[in-house]
Write a protein that holds these residues in place. Structure first.
Motif, PDB file in Angstrom:
ATOM      1  N   LEU A 146       0.810  -1.220   0.000  1.00 33.09           N
ATOM      2  CA  LEU A 146       0.000   0.000   0.000  1.00 33.09           C
ATOM      3  C   LEU A 146       0.842   1.269   0.000  1.00 33.09           C
ATOM      4  O   LEU A 146       0.299   2.370  -0.039  1.00 33.09           O
ATOM      5  CB  LEU A 146      -0.925   0.014   1.233  1.00 33.09           C
ATOM      6  N   LEU A 147       2.143   1.116   0.058  1.00 31.90           N
ATOM      7  CA  LEU A 147       3.028   2.279   0.203  1.00 31.90           C
ATOM      8  C   LEU A 147       3.757   2.618  -1.095  1.00 31.90           C
ATOM      9  O   LEU A 147       4.139   1.732  -1.858  1.00 31.90           O
ATOM     10  CB  LEU A 147       4.059   2.021   1.304  1.00 31.90           C
ATOM     11  N   THR A 148       3.947   3.907  -1.315  1.00 30.54           N
ATOM     12  CA  THR A 148       4.758   4.351  -2.446  1.00 30.54           C
ATOM     13  C   THR A 148       6.231   4.129  -2.114  1.00 30.54           C
ATOM     14  O   THR A 148       6.606   3.930  -0.953  1.00 30.54           O
ATOM     15  CB  THR A 148       4.541   5.838  -2.742  1.00 30.54           C
ATOM     16  N   LEU A 149       7.062   4.178  -3.123  1.00 30.13           N
ATOM     17  CA  LEU A 149       8.499   4.017  -2.909  1.00 30.13           C
ATOM     18  C   LEU A 149       9.028   5.121  -1.996  1.00 30.13           C
ATOM     19  O   LEU A 149       9.863   4.878  -1.121  1.00 30.13           O
ATOM     20  CB  LEU A 149       9.230   4.056  -4.255  1.00 30.13           C
ATOM     21  N   GLU A 150       8.521   6.337  -2.169  1.00 32.02           N
ATOM     22  CA  GLU A 150       8.956   7.461  -1.341  1.00 32.02           C
ATOM     23  C   GLU A 150       8.533   7.264   0.112  1.00 32.02           C
ATOM     24  O   GLU A 150       9.273   7.611   1.044  1.00 32.02           O
ATOM     25  CB  GLU A 150       8.365   8.764  -1.896  1.00 32.02           C
ATOM     26  N   ALA A 151       7.353   6.699   0.325  1.00 31.34           N
ATOM     27  CA  ALA A 151       6.876   6.439   1.694  1.00 31.34           C
ATOM     28  C   ALA A 151       7.769   5.406   2.380  1.00 31.34           C
ATOM     29  O   ALA A 151       8.108   5.555   3.565  1.00 31.34           O
ATOM     30  CB  ALA A 151       5.432   5.950   1.667  1.00 31.34           C
ATOM     31  N   LYS A 152       8.153   4.394   1.655  1.00 34.73           N
ATOM     32  CA  LYS A 152       9.044   3.367   2.218  1.00 34.73           C
ATOM     33  C   LYS A 152      10.400   3.980   2.564  1.00 34.73           C
ATOM     34  O   LYS A 152      10.985   3.669   3.606  1.00 34.73           O
ATOM     35  CB  LYS A 152       9.216   2.222   1.224  1.00 34.73           C
ATOM     36  N   ARG A 153      10.873   4.843   1.691  1.00 34.72           N
ATOM     37  CA  ARG A 153      12.190   5.450   1.898  1.00 34.72           C
ATOM     38  C   ARG A 153      12.215   6.401   3.083  1.00 34.72           C
ATOM     39  O   ARG A 153      13.221   6.488   3.801  1.00 34.72           O
ATOM     40  CB  ARG A 153      12.604   6.203   0.622  1.00 34.72           C
ATOM     41  N   ARG A 154      11.097   7.091   3.341  1.00 32.97           N
ATOM     42  CA  ARG A 154      11.070   8.117   4.386  1.00 32.97           C
ATOM     43  C   ARG A 154      10.265   7.719   5.618  1.00 32.97           C
ATOM     44  O   ARG A 154       9.880   8.572   6.406  1.00 32.97           O
ATOM     45  CB  ARG A 154      10.514   9.412   3.797  1.00 32.97           C
ATOM     46  N   MET A 155      10.024   6.422   5.789  1.00 35.85           N
ATOM     47  CA  MET A 155       9.185   5.990   6.899  1.00 35.85           C
ATOM     48  C   MET A 155       9.793   6.312   8.270  1.00 35.85           C
ATOM     49  O   MET A 155       9.073   6.627   9.219  1.00 35.85           O
ATOM     50  CB  MET A 155       8.901   4.486   6.802  1.00 35.85           C
TER      51      MET A 155
END
Length: 281
Positions: free
Chosen positions: A99-108
């Protein structure tokens, strides 16, 4: 379970904030139950110890997995320990991965830090009281959803959210109150003539944009555990918009949200609005 009521409040607010990221990344492709199950998987990694069994006789025999419970590490311990924060970010990404964008994973990790700060601030603003039945309750932190923008820590978290979820989903910036966005100058072509048959209606807003705005308000109401007064205030505002608009689709959108508010069904309103946003991508 948390160690005490205050710790439970902090954990609850923290998870509600953080869950906005997967919820806004793929609206309409899951239910609130799906998100809750994913969060349960995250919390399993932060249980300090098993403390009780469902039945006393089970405690004397072999415990079944679903009969046991545990105490979470304290919120303060999570906030102060960078390794635990990093671990939580990793587990959150693992649980909500699709459910997460690549950017969301990177900045979690950054999102976790901002959500922790905001949750602690909001929890500290909750004032307890006892109702006429002697039941302990908490007064609403804010008088209206726009009041959330008075908390710098929360605004900073919202800035991260709007940067890591798809722009086509959120439409307008989450970190700025709707009233401020309304003051922005409209394009000259929209000021000179009303375009009703296309993507824009008489107030210069698209159905998707309005659904996105309402979705943010509904999620704010959930976050704040809004009471009857707050729900009634939002309902009155929607009635006013129904009276003003000449577009049947917008009127229908407002009426549907009003129906959910009257039933105190914020989850239903959230799912409906997320569906509308998804349909108009």
């Amino acid at each position: 379970m948390a160690r005490d009521l205050q710790d439970a409040i902090k954990w609850n607010i923290f998870l509600q904030l953080l869950t906005h990221i997967p919820a806004l990344s793929e609206p309409g492709h899951f239910t609130s139950i799906d998100l809750a199950k994913n969060n349960a998987k995250v919390l399993e990694n932060f249980v300090e110890k098993v403390v009780f069994a469902k039945h006393r006789e089970d405690a004397m025999d072999k415990l079944r997995e679903y009969d046991t419970g545990g105490i979470l590490i304290s919120f303060d311990e999570l906030k102060k320990n960078p390794e635990l924060r990093k671990k939580l970010a990793k587990e959150f990404v693992r649980a909500h991965y699709n459910l997460l964008t690549l950017e969301a994973k990177r900045r979690m990790e950054e999102a976790v830090d901002r959500a922790l700060a905001a949750a602690e601030k909001i929890a500290g603003m909750k004032t307890p009281y006892f109702d006429e039945f002697g039941k302990r309750k908490f007064r609403p932190v804010f008088e209206s959803p726009e009041d959330i923008y008075k908390i710098p820590e929360l605004v900073e978290f919202l800035k991260v959210v709007e940067e890591v979820v798809p722009k086509k989903v959120i439409g307008e910036p989450l970190s700025r109150p709707p009233s401020e966005l309304k003051k922005k100058a409209k394009p000259a072509e929209l000021e000179s003539e009303e375009e009703i048959d296309g993507d824009y209606f008489e107030n210069g807003e698209s159905l998707k944009s309005e659904a996105t705005r309402l979705l943010g308000i509904v999620q704010s109401l959930k976050l704040l555990n809004a009471g009857d007064e707050e729900l009634k205030r939002i309902e009155d505002g929607l009635w006013g918009r129904i009276e003003e608009t000449k577009n049947l689709e917008l009127a229908g959108l407002y009426a549907k949200v009003i129906a959910h508010l009257r039933g105190k069904d914020l989850e239903g309103a959230e799912e409906f609005l997320a569906f509308v946003v998804d349909e108009y991508r």
